[in-house]
Design an enzyme around this catalytic site. Structure first.
Site, PDB file in Angstrom:
ATOM      1  N   CYS A 146       5.894 -12.054 -20.016  1.00 15.64           N
ATOM      2  CA  CYS A 146       6.966 -13.054 -20.119  1.00 15.64           C
ATOM      3  C   CYS A 146       8.081 -12.792 -19.118  1.00 15.64           C
ATOM      4  O   CYS A 146       9.231 -12.544 -19.498  1.00 15.64           O
ATOM      5  CB  CYS A 146       7.521 -13.076 -21.542  1.00 15.64           C
ATOM      6  SG  CYS A 146       6.238 -13.497 -22.697  1.00 15.64           S
TER       7      CYS A 146
ATOM      8  N   GLY B  99      -2.105  11.274  -1.188  1.00 21.42           N
ATOM      9  CA  GLY B  99      -2.470  10.651  -2.462  1.00 21.42           C
ATOM     10  C   GLY B  99      -3.156   9.328  -2.187  1.00 21.42           C
ATOM     11  O   GLY B  99      -4.377   9.173  -2.307  1.00 21.42           O
TER      12      GLY B  99
HETATM   13  N1  LLP Z   1       4.077  14.423  -1.502  1.00 28.15           N
HETATM   14  C1  LLP Z   1       5.278  14.031  -1.991  1.00 28.15           C
HETATM   15  C2  LLP Z   1       6.355  14.994  -2.090  1.00 28.15           C
HETATM   16  C3  LLP Z   1       5.467  12.696  -2.403  1.00 28.15           C
HETATM   17  O1  LLP Z   1       6.643  12.312  -2.865  1.00 28.15           O
HETATM   18  C4  LLP Z   1       4.385  11.775  -2.283  1.00 28.15           C
HETATM   19  C5  LLP Z   1       4.553  10.382  -2.711  1.00 28.15           C
HETATM   20  C6  LLP Z   1       3.155  12.237  -1.787  1.00 28.15           C
HETATM   21  C7  LLP Z   1       3.042  13.582  -1.399  1.00 28.15           C
HETATM   22  C8  LLP Z   1       1.958  11.363  -1.651  1.00 28.15           C
HETATM   23  O2  LLP Z   1       2.168  10.364  -0.714  1.00 28.15           O
HETATM   24  P1  LLP Z   1       0.969   9.370  -0.270  1.00 28.15           P
HETATM   25  O3  LLP Z   1      -0.071  10.187   0.442  1.00 28.15           O
HETATM   26  O4  LLP Z   1       0.413   8.766  -1.498  1.00 28.15           O
HETATM   27  O5  LLP Z   1       1.614   8.374   0.622  1.00 28.15           O
HETATM   28  N2  LLP Z   1       4.514   4.122  -5.997  1.00 28.15           N
HETATM   29  C9  LLP Z   1       4.569   3.931  -4.557  1.00 28.15           C
HETATM   30  C10 LLP Z   1       4.323   5.216  -3.803  1.00 28.15           C
HETATM   31  C11 LLP Z   1       5.293   6.314  -4.165  1.00 28.15           C
HETATM   32  C12 LLP Z   1       5.006   7.598  -3.410  1.00 28.15           C
HETATM   33  C13 LLP Z   1       5.903   8.692  -3.838  1.00 28.15           C
HETATM   34  N3  LLP Z   1       5.645   9.950  -3.224  1.00 28.15           N
HETATM   35  C14 LLP Z   1       3.578   2.848  -4.160  1.00 28.15           C
HETATM   36  O6  LLP Z   1       2.912   2.290  -5.034  1.00 28.15           O
HETATM   37  O7  LLP Z   1       3.477   2.493  -2.983  1.00 28.15           O
END
Ligand code: LLP
Length: 402
Positions: A354, A284
């Protein structure tokens, strides 16, 4: 060769495109602010990095949770990328963007009955199962619908990683995946029915991990699991290695990130080449984070005896990452008034909310700054807009894909 999605030329911040550079100030002049701008050229580069190996049996499932902007999804879908969703809401937007049900992996630890019913009825490619109770529910629903479904089993490999604890997911104390202690129950459940077909084993150890070692360790553990399940007569044909590689939020140079993606793919290919397995990845952040900037306007420069504040028209309601994970995003002026080497003014960049947690950047240096200046909060294409809210009843930012 250095690679950047945004760069300065003549003290003006530009978005890089295929053939040229476009000043960001030109892109946003007709829009209200705050604005998320996404750079499709940058997304294209990341897709290329994940798909560059030819003749390899793998598929990339973009993790929609990072950014569900419909135009971005359509763009990604056109480039032969599949989808990873964690709710039926995400599945619906994936379908709307043109992904076929077969391209969808449905992940997530808390799927409801209606979400599972929708997934089976729509014939999604794979449901990733996270627990024995979830598997029981899937078996019940598939049996009552008289429909078969392919599943993947998400393993919890008990690996701790260097990232923020909120986004580490592969340790035994995390809620995600099943441990080897649960395998016999899972196997009994699967053998007692005929609608649910286990074809894939997967894992996801966490997000924003920049070092490849834990990914490689988890792959080794997964390969052991494949051999265990094959010995138990399951025809495991696929493995799913979860999310992508982290990015370097401190630097504008993306070269290392792209090289790490290449190296990770090569390593996977090498390690599974004799096992007759197709592999899936669910990146992602590494696809979209670098593409995005959040443009904000300076409202006030406020100084007290102890601190300086730059108060802007965006904040934690539009970008939750800094207060939630103490994450760093570079904050850059769209135009330097003085040379960028003359950084003189230090201040916290704060929003209108706030709460004292509403800080986008602590103790940042600026060469010169005044009301009405525009700033770009960098690398906000992933987990930016999707985690925004209208807290304090401010509208959400607008979004532009350029
Ligand atoms: N697959 C699963 C099962 C996941 O839980 C996630 C992310 C991804 C793929 C994608 O991971 P990436 O390639 O984006 O690292 N809100 C947080 C990130 C939460 C990620 C949760 N799971 C942030 O802003 O850093």
């Amino acid at each position: 060769m250095s690679s950047q999605s945004y760069f300065y030329e003549n003290d003006i911040l530009n978005l890089k495109t295929n053939s040229s550079a476009v000043p960001i100030a030109d892109i946003i002049k007709n829009y209200e602010r705050p604005t998320y701008i996404y750079n499709s050229y940058s997304i294209q580069n990341r897709i290329d990095a994940y798909t560059h190996i030819k003749n390899s049996d793998h598929s990339i499932h973009y993790a929609l949770k990072a950014n569900t902007n419909l135009e971005i999804l359509k763009f990604i879908q056109k480039h032969k990328i599949s989808a990873d969703v964690v709710s039926w809401g995400e599945a619906e937007i994936a379908l709307k963007a043109g992904f076929s049900p077969l391209q969808i992996i449905f992940s997530g630890v808390g799927k409801t009955k209606s979400e599972i019913t929708n997934a089976i009825q729509s014939e999604v490619g794979l449901i990733n199962v996270e627990s024995a109770p979830e598997l029981k529910r899937i078996i019940q629903i598939a049996t009552s619908l008289n429909k078969t479904i392919n599943i993947g089993l998400r393993i919890n490999p008990d690996i701790s990683v260097e990232t923020h604890p909120y986004i580490a997911t592969g340790f035994r104390e995390n809620k995600f995946g099943v441990s080897s202690d649960d395998f016999s129950e899972i196997i009994d459940l699967l053998k007692s029915q005929k609608y649910v077909n286990l074809k894939c084993l997967g894992l996801h150890i966490g997000s924003q991990i920049q070092n490849l070692d834990p990914f490689i360790n988890s792959l080794d553990k997964l390969i052991e699991c494949v051999s265990f399940f094959r010995k138990k007569d399951f025809n495991i044909t696929d493995v799913d290695l979860g999310g992508g590689i982290g990015i370097d939020y401190l630097s504008n140079d993306e070269t290392n990130e792209i090289e790490r993606i290449h190296l990770w793919l090569k390593t996977i290919e090498e390690k599974i080449k004799h096992l007759n397995l197709k592999f899936h990845l669910e990146p992602g952040r590494s696809i979209v984070a670098r593409s995005g900037v959040l443009i904000t306007e300076v409202q006030y420069i406020k100084q007290n005896q102890y601190k300086n504040f730059i108060i802007v028209d965006t904040g934690m309601h539009h970008l939750l990452r800094p207060p939630l994970y103490q994450s760093h995003h570079r904050i850059l002026p769209l135009k330097f008034h003085k040379s960028k080497n003359e950084a003189s003014f230090r201040a916290d960049v704060v929003g209108p909310i706030c709460e004292s947690s509403d800080v986008i950047g602590f103790d940042r240096s600026f060469s010169e700054i005044k009301e009405g200046d525009l700033l770009a909060i960098m690398d906000t294409g992933a987990y930016g807009y999707v985690m925004s809210s209208d807290y304090n009843h401010h509208p959400r930012p607008i979004e532009i894909l350029f």
